[in-house]
Design a protein around this motif. Structure first.
Motif, PDB file in Angstrom:
ATOM      1  N   VAL A  95      -6.271   0.835  -2.117  1.00 20.67           N
ATOM      2  CA  VAL A  95      -5.164   0.882  -1.172  1.00 20.67           C
ATOM      3  C   VAL A  95      -3.904   0.596  -1.644  1.00 20.67           C
ATOM      4  O   VAL A  95      -3.632  -0.282  -2.554  1.00 20.67           O
ATOM      5  CB  VAL A  95      -5.581  -0.088   0.102  1.00 20.67           C
ATOM      6  CG1 VAL A  95      -6.720   0.473   0.846  1.00 20.67           C
ATOM      7  CG2 VAL A  95      -5.895  -1.456  -0.416  1.00 20.67           C
ATOM      8  N   ARG A 109       1.167   5.023   5.817  1.00 21.77           N
ATOM      9  CA  ARG A 109       1.023   6.291   4.968  1.00 21.77           C
ATOM     10  C   ARG A 109       2.236   7.012   5.122  1.00 21.77           C
ATOM     11  O   ARG A 109       2.691   7.442   4.135  1.00 21.77           O
ATOM     12  CB  ARG A 109      -0.043   6.804   5.473  1.00 21.77           C
ATOM     13  CG  ARG A 109      -0.266   8.446   4.495  1.00 21.77           C
ATOM     14  CD  ARG A 109      -1.480   9.002   4.738  1.00 21.77           C
ATOM     15  NE  ARG A 109      -2.729   8.168   4.195  1.00 21.77           N
ATOM     16  CZ  ARG A 109      -2.958   8.387   2.984  1.00 21.77           C
ATOM     17  NH1 ARG A 109      -2.471   9.248   2.237  1.00 21.77           N
ATOM     18  NH2 ARG A 109      -3.811   7.729   2.432  1.00 21.77           N
ATOM     19  N   VAL A 164      -0.911  -3.459   4.082  1.00 20.81           N
ATOM     20  CA  VAL A 164      -1.039  -1.916   3.636  1.00 20.81           C
ATOM     21  C   VAL A 164       0.049  -1.445   4.391  1.00 20.81           C
ATOM     22  O   VAL A 164       0.455  -1.366   5.585  1.00 20.81           O
ATOM     23  CB  VAL A 164      -2.466  -1.212   4.156  1.00 20.81           C
ATOM     24  CG1 VAL A 164      -2.478   0.235   3.716  1.00 20.81           C
ATOM     25  CG2 VAL A 164      -3.547  -2.356   3.610  1.00 20.81           C
ATOM     26  N   LEU A 171      -3.284  -7.367   5.172  1.00 19.14           N
ATOM     27  CA  LEU A 171      -4.710  -7.397   4.470  1.00 19.14           C
ATOM     28  C   LEU A 171      -5.417  -8.900   4.021  1.00 19.14           C
ATOM     29  O   LEU A 171      -6.362  -9.210   4.222  1.00 19.14           O
ATOM     30  CB  LEU A 171      -4.678  -6.484   3.218  1.00 19.14           C
ATOM     31  CG  LEU A 171      -5.771  -5.913   2.345  1.00 19.14           C
ATOM     32  CD1 LEU A 171      -6.518  -4.970   3.376  1.00 19.14           C
ATOM     33  CD2 LEU A 171      -5.401  -5.278   0.997  1.00 19.14           C
ATOM     34  N   VAL A 182      -0.753  -1.648  -1.484  1.00 23.11           N
ATOM     35  CA  VAL A 182      -0.488  -2.891  -0.963  1.00 23.11           C
ATOM     36  C   VAL A 182       0.857  -3.390  -1.190  1.00 23.11           C
ATOM     37  O   VAL A 182       1.654  -3.208  -2.303  1.00 23.11           O
ATOM     38  CB  VAL A 182      -1.509  -4.230  -1.380  1.00 23.11           C
ATOM     39  CG1 VAL A 182      -2.866  -3.998  -0.451  1.00 23.11           C
ATOM     40  CG2 VAL A 182      -1.730  -4.133  -2.836  1.00 23.11           C
TER      41      VAL A 182
END
Ligand code: PRP
Length: 197
Positions: free
Chosen positions: A162, A186, A183, A12, A164
């Motif tokens: 998000v 998931r 990031v 990011l 991070v």
């Protein structure tokens, strides 16, 4: 760092972008606290930078080296009872070493999320009669704010919620050593028992 980086979905904020922003923050802080600025007397009573462990460590280390003023730094460690008996309560694990009365304090955080931690730290510090208090955070995540806290210096504002990691920010204590902010995939934080691997 192969392996760890594979668990990152996307970068990011790159290491170069962080360095550039930290330099700009350091220049702004140096100007603001210089003679006639926020600090009463930055040369006879230096700015006291207070880093909040553990996440702020890399940011603190880089930031103090680009502040062109005499300064001291101290560290504080707090722990939030997020799921405990008193939600939002903060316990001091390591307090400041010395009195901060009549000192100009710059609190350095890695991230302000709900604002709970910083709100408690501010109350603790305010009760000790400093000359001034300002807040510097590398990352601001206003989307998740529950308690309003003042913000004087912000590195990056995340517009979305998000998760991070990197440059001090952890997931289950890992990823703090990444040189960038990224990031997490998931599946990593949805997986159970990450700390046991
Ligand atoms: C993180 C971060 C802030 C706090 C922000 O610390 O460093 O202190 O959470 O969250 P909040 O705004 O919702 O209170 P954490 O308790 O994870 O400890 P760490 O710095 O050791 O990772």
């Amino acid at each position: 760092m192969k392996g760890v980086k594979e668990e990152i979905e996307r970068v990011l904020i790159s290491a170069e972008e962080i360095a550039q922003r930290v330099r700009a923050l350091g220049e702004k802080i140096s100007r603001d606290y210089g003679k006639g600025g926020v600090a009463r007397d930055p040369y006879r009573r230096p700015l006291l930078v207070v880093g909040i462990l553990k996440g702020a460590m890399p940011f603190l280390a880089d930031l103090i080296r680009v502040i062109d003023l005499p300064l001291e730094y101290d560290l504080m460690s707090v722990s939030s009872y997020r799921n405990g008996t008193s939600p939002g309560e903060v316990r001091i694990l390591k307090d400041l070493d010395r009195s901060i009365a009549q000192r100009d304090i710059l609190i350095v955080e890695d991230i302000v999320d709900t604002g709970t931690t910083l709100d408690h730290i501010l109350r603790l510090i305010q009760a000790r009669s400093p000359a001034s208090i300002r807040i510097c955070t590398l990352i601001d995540k206003p989307a998740r704010r529950e308690v309003q806290v003042p913000m004087h210096y912000v590195g990056f504002t995340l517009p979305e919620d998000v998760f991070v990691v990197g440059y001090g920010l952890d997931y289950a204590e890992l990823y703090r050593n990444l040189p960038f902010i990224g990031v997490l995939k998931r599946e990593i934080y949805e997986e159970e028992g990450i700390a046991d691997r």
